[in-house]
Motif scaffolding. Structure first.
Motif, PDB file in Angstrom:
ATOM      1  N   VAL A 124      10.955   5.622  -2.910  1.00  0.00           N
ATOM      2  CA  VAL A 124       9.877   6.539  -3.311  1.00  0.00           C
ATOM      3  C   VAL A 124       8.527   5.831  -3.219  1.00  0.00           C
ATOM      4  O   VAL A 124       7.530   6.406  -2.760  1.00  0.00           O
ATOM      5  CB  VAL A 124      10.122   7.091  -4.736  1.00  0.00           C
ATOM      6  N   ARG A 125       8.475   4.569  -3.643  1.00  0.00           N
ATOM      7  CA  ARG A 125       7.229   3.797  -3.534  1.00  0.00           C
ATOM      8  C   ARG A 125       6.821   3.643  -2.060  1.00  0.00           C
ATOM      9  O   ARG A 125       5.634   3.690  -1.729  1.00  0.00           O
ATOM     10  CB  ARG A 125       7.381   2.420  -4.188  1.00  0.00           C
ATOM     11  N   GLU A 126       7.807   3.481  -1.183  1.00  0.00           N
ATOM     12  CA  GLU A 126       7.526   3.397   0.253  1.00  0.00           C
ATOM     13  C   GLU A 126       6.895   4.697   0.761  1.00  0.00           C
ATOM     14  O   GLU A 126       5.972   4.673   1.586  1.00  0.00           O
ATOM     15  CB  GLU A 126       8.818   3.111   1.032  1.00  0.00           C
ATOM     16  N   LEU A 127       7.394   5.826   0.271  1.00  0.00           N
ATOM     17  CA  LEU A 127       6.846   7.117   0.697  1.00  0.00           C
ATOM     18  C   LEU A 127       5.412   7.303   0.196  1.00  0.00           C
ATOM     19  O   LEU A 127       4.566   7.853   0.906  1.00  0.00           O
ATOM     20  CB  LEU A 127       7.743   8.260   0.219  1.00  0.00           C
ATOM     21  N   TYR A 128       5.132   6.848  -1.017  1.00  0.00           N
ATOM     22  CA  TYR A 128       3.757   6.906  -1.518  1.00  0.00           C
ATOM     23  C   TYR A 128       2.846   6.017  -0.672  1.00  0.00           C
ATOM     24  O   TYR A 128       1.689   6.370  -0.391  1.00  0.00           O
ATOM     25  CB  TYR A 128       3.706   6.479  -2.985  1.00  0.00           C
ATOM     26  N   ARG A 129       3.359   4.861  -0.269  1.00  0.00           N
ATOM     27  CA  ARG A 129       2.571   3.973   0.597  1.00  0.00           C
ATOM     28  C   ARG A 129       2.304   4.638   1.952  1.00  0.00           C
ATOM     29  O   ARG A 129       1.203   4.530   2.507  1.00  0.00           O
ATOM     30  CB  ARG A 129       3.316   2.648   0.793  1.00  0.00           C
ATOM     31  N   LEU A 130       3.298   5.353   2.459  1.00  0.00           N
ATOM     32  CA  LEU A 130       3.115   6.071   3.718  1.00  0.00           C
ATOM     33  C   LEU A 130       2.044   7.142   3.584  1.00  0.00           C
ATOM     34  O   LEU A 130       1.228   7.330   4.489  1.00  0.00           O
ATOM     35  CB  LEU A 130       4.446   6.699   4.153  1.00  0.00           C
ATOM     36  N   ILE A 131       2.022   7.832   2.453  1.00  0.00           N
ATOM     37  CA  ILE A 131       1.007   8.864   2.229  1.00  0.00           C
ATOM     38  C   ILE A 131      -0.396   8.273   2.321  1.00  0.00           C
ATOM     39  O   ILE A 131      -1.293   8.844   2.954  1.00  0.00           O
ATOM     40  CB  ILE A 131       1.216   9.545   0.859  1.00  0.00           C
ATOM     41  N   SER A 132      -0.594   7.121   1.703  1.00  0.00           N
ATOM     42  CA  SER A 132      -1.925   6.499   1.737  1.00  0.00           C
ATOM     43  C   SER A 132      -2.331   6.152   3.160  1.00  0.00           C
ATOM     44  O   SER A 132      -3.501   6.304   3.539  1.00  0.00           O
ATOM     45  CB  SER A 132      -1.963   5.260   0.843  1.00  0.00           C
ATOM     46  N   MET A 133      -1.379   5.710   3.985  1.00  0.00           N
ATOM     47  CA  MET A 133      -1.664   5.408   5.393  1.00  0.00           C
ATOM     48  C   MET A 133      -2.000   6.681   6.160  1.00  0.00           C
ATOM     49  O   MET A 133      -2.931   6.709   6.978  1.00  0.00           O
ATOM     50  CB  MET A 133      -0.463   4.711   6.034  1.00  0.00           C
ATOM     51  N   LEU A 134      -1.264   7.748   5.899  1.00  0.00           N
ATOM     52  CA  LEU A 134      -1.508   9.020   6.582  1.00  0.00           C
ATOM     53  C   LEU A 134      -2.879   9.578   6.204  1.00  0.00           C
ATOM     54  O   LEU A 134      -3.620  10.079   7.065  1.00  0.00           O
ATOM     55  CB  LEU A 134      -0.411  10.029   6.229  1.00  0.00           C
TER      56      LEU A 134
END
Length: 437
Positions: free
Chosen positions: A178-188
């Motif tokens: 889930v933390r990885e997905l939040y990190r992906l959101i910030s990149m997007l």
């Protein structure tokens, strides 16, 4: 052999790039033509073929809305809903091109898988807008080759890795994902300039749900015997999802479902019911490398189901959201992209065997072809387990190893034809024992 970091686009002359385009588009057109010529496909199937033709034959970009940035992905475990919610368009960049493979073969170790070689080939030669126009690459680390691919692509495009947990059961692993997905959101958000909100995420989830609903209708038609559509054509439609906006794909799929419903009413079938029904599983089969599906159906078999990450796996399991908060939707996405997933990257794959057995029953499968891309160890490890389980069920299975080249076609033809004849003989023996022949 030069290292990847030593090779640059300037090394390829205009003539070399022209030859690459001629060969790659010719091969892609040939496979597409063979798939279209199987039987008499409904007109509603044409939009899916047109998308593949535009991208791989005409070398155009994916049909995303004007002004929308493109995000390249390399696995079905990248949540497309996050990319749509950020106002971007996800496209699957895993490639089955042998022509690109020949370029990538000079960039990576000899024993690397063909998929990675093909991806690197397209990245280096820079003739496809699908690759060139991506603003960001997202690569889940599902195997060692993908991990090294991320490092190599970083010098070509902004790249983010997505670490996938090895276990689906441990809460700590899911929290990390889930933390990885939040990190992906910030990149997007950084790339697109748009914020992912609860509303935009909910809308994206609904769009995917619409596509999955039409997919569920489609699978019910696919289970019919005699078949309403050739399996190679089904795989082409599934591949097209990777390059179309979800609502557009769902709209086209709804028309195809309506056409199949009419065919069922008229009893207009794609082939006779006595064709051996075969399931393909194992390493992904990506357009334009459709030689395995085509050989199955050109040799008298029926590709009745496929359990691959470019087939049913991408859409068969819908997302269930019980908590409509932003964090609740994120946890739901994390669960959907891992827990039902049958990718062998996970340490415990009993669920994979269960899923394949379920598909065998639903699709009336008589034999399984286990496809292994040369160098794809994660799938190769799984074969003995599946072979042992299917032997208990009396289901014949054959392991077929292939590359993207054309040199192994005749060898594959002989093995697949022999397997189909074995299934026909088994089918005849069973019918004789029942007294139906």
């Amino acid at each position: 052999r030069p290292m990847a970091s030593e090779i640059h686009i300037s090394q390829y002359s205009p003539r070399q790039r022209e030859l690459f385009i001629q060969k790659s588009t010719r091969v892609a057109a040939s496979y597409l033509r063979r798939a279209e010529n199987l039987g008499n496909p409904p007109e509603a199937l044409r939009p899916f073929f047109d998308v593949l033709r535009k991208i791989f034959v005409d070398l155009q970009d994916a049909p995303n809305p004007a002004g929308t940035k493109t995000i390249g992905t390399y696995c079905v475990m990248v949540p497309s809903e996050l990319i749509w919610a950020a106002g971007a368009m996800p496209v699957r960049l895993c490639s089955g091109s042998y022509t690109a493979y020949t370029i990538g073969d000079d960039l990576v170790p000899r024993d690397a898988c063909p998929l990675v070689k093909s991806v690197m080939g397209f990245g280096e030669i820079e003739v496809s807008p699908l690759y060139s126009n991506c603003s960001l690459m997202v690569i889940p680390v599902t195997c060692d080759c993908k991990k090294k691919l991320a490092g190599m692509l970083e010098r070509l495009k902004p790249t983010v890795t997505l670490h996938i947990p090895s276990s689906k059961e441990r809460d700590a692993d899911m929290e990390e994902y889930v933390r990885e997905l939040y990190r992906l959101i910030s990149m997007l958000e950084e790339v697109t300039g748009r914020q992912v909100t609860s509303q935009s995420l909910a809308e994206a989830i609904n769009q995917k749900g619409y596509a999955q609903y039409e997919m569920s209708r489609f699978l019910s038609y696919r289970q019919h015997n005699p078949p309403l559509l050739h399996g190679t054509q089904v795989m082409a439609a599934m591949n097209a999802f990777a390059y179309m906006p979800p609502l557009e794909w769902a709209k086209c799929m709804r028309k195809l479902n309506d056409a199949l419903d009419q065919r069922l009413e008229r009893k207009q079938f794609a082939a006779k019911a006595n064709r051996p029904r075969i399931l393909v599983t194992g390493s992904p089969i990506m357009y334009p490398n459709l030689k395995i599906p085509l050989l199955i159906e050109e040799m008298g078999g029926m590709l009745a189901a496929d359990e691959t990450c470019m087939g049913e796996r991408a859409l068969y399991d819908p997302l269930t959201v019980t908590d409509r908060s932003f964090d609740g939707m994120m946890w739901a996405l994390a669960g959907r992209y891992t827990r039902p997933c049958t990718c062998p990257t996970f340490t415990d794959n009993r669920q994979r065997v269960f899923r394949i057995k379920k598909m065998i029953k639903e699709h009336q499968i008589q034999g399984v072809i286990y496809h292994v891309l040369r160098g794809c160890l994660v799938y190769d490890y799984e074969y003995p387990v599946l072979e042992e389980e299917l032997e208990k069920e009396g289901i014949p299975i054959i392991r077929v190893e292939s590359d993207y080249n054309e040199e192994d076609v005749e060898q594959l033809r002989i093995r697949i034809e022999a397997f189909i004849e074995l299934l026909k003989l088994k089918q005849f023996s069973e019918q004789k024992a029942r007294g139906t022949v």
